[in-house]
Design an enzyme around this catalytic site. Sequence first.
Site, mmCIF file in Angstrom:
data_model
loop_
_atom_site.group_PDB
_atom_site.id
_atom_site.type_symbol
_atom_site.label_atom_id
_atom_site.label_comp_id
_atom_site.label_asym_id
_atom_site.label_seq_id
_atom_site.Cartn_x
_atom_site.Cartn_y
_atom_site.Cartn_z
ATOM 1 N N HIS A 305 0.855 -1.189 0.000
ATOM 2 C CA HIS A 305 0.000 0.000 0.000
ATOM 3 C C HIS A 305 0.882 1.227 0.000
ATOM 4 C CE1 HIS A 305 -3.038 2.926 1.288
ATOM 5 N NE2 HIS A 305 -3.942 2.057 0.880
ATOM 6 N N ASP A 362 -7.980 -4.368 -0.629
ATOM 7 C CA ASP A 362 -8.540 -4.905 -1.864
ATOM 8 C C ASP A 362 -8.404 -6.420 -1.958
ATOM 9 O OD1 ASP A 362 -9.124 -2.311 -3.044
ATOM 10 O OD2 ASP A 362 -6.950 -2.080 -3.195
#
Length: 427
Positions: A305, A362
Amino acid sequence: MPDAVLRYGEQELELTSHSGTEGDTGVDIGKLRSELGLVTIDRGFANTAEGLSAVTYINGEEGILRYRGYPIEQLAEKSDFLEVAYLLQYGELPTKTEYEEYEDAITRHTLLREDMKYLFEAFPHNAHPMQILASATSALATYYPDALDPLDEEAVDLSARRLIAKTPTMMAWSYKYSVHQPYVYPDNSLDYSSNFLKMMFSVPAEEYVVDPVVANALTMLLILHADHGQNCSSSAVRLVGSGHANIFSSISAGIHALSGPLHGGANQAVLEMLDMIVSEGGDTSQFVKRAKDKNDPFRLMGFGHRVYKNFDPRARIIKKAAEEVLDALGVDDPLLEVAMELEQVALNDDYFVERRLYPNVDFYSGIIYRAMGFPTDMFTVLFAMGRLPGWISQWRELSADPQAKIFRPRQLYVGPETRDYVPIDER
């Protein structure tokens, strides 16, 4: 005494700083160009705070996410989506009376103008629902010109409630159009998530009962996505809003920004990757090996991320929910098994540990959406539905800031120096 001094050649510039309630300290470089003739270069604005915000706190090193001071873990477990939407916009959790009034206001605005059907039907049936949603959101401004003034707080409040109310209806209608089914009107006797599920999956010929497991899981996912600081799409909303564009146009810009595979489209990419691994035998080791090979373009989607250098706190919640939802629905999805194998690799393999490539939000969300019955191209739209309160809160915060300015980043020009025009016959 200044907080810092910048020296450039023989010149000095005294700099002041601003400390956040938690986290980073920002150095004000507003006079850098006027005093020293310098600008900063900050690719992707990774080290630039555009302004001050009281909406969301993120600590990527420690894996912390809080909305208005409340830990995401507590909100995901105990709150509901409309309560979180209220919190993000107004700064405090609502009282019972405030919540009931807010919920009622949202419920009474769920209907779309009947002629908006023609807008949906102007698109090809295979159009991506993100593009339809962005267009329909922008079109709302033409239906409600009475509430477009960004400096009119009452008008803004009404527009914000209309957006949160009507977005699920627009999403469901775009889906129904794509599968050649009749539009389903909102049922105001249902809660926010259940109403959306009924508009998505019911048909006039049969009775439809919302599964509470699915509705609760959807609510949790919407809360987890509700805001995430000044990310790509939130920055787009604030950028457009800085020019005093109306809230509908600004949110539409955020939807377009979210549609890219490096932002909101990542959960769809994860599911497509897991599908590919399963279709090729389910051996995760060969794909892990490929991911480590710098000469191989293959990448494991859903790992790492931009902000989190620790485990994404939302990913922990979603992993647990994925197991519970699939079990409750009786879904035996081989993709979940592959996902869990890849997660163990990320937690134990030195290559991933050293690079802090942990599963992100996700990674598991697409598996839950699939178990609920959503088609893959709706995943990013669901992300937009969750992120809507955050976009609105970011837009309203900027609009109410007396020190806000229209966004106008600089560029460092590296093109040709001055040259004379040459007539076309002499080129």
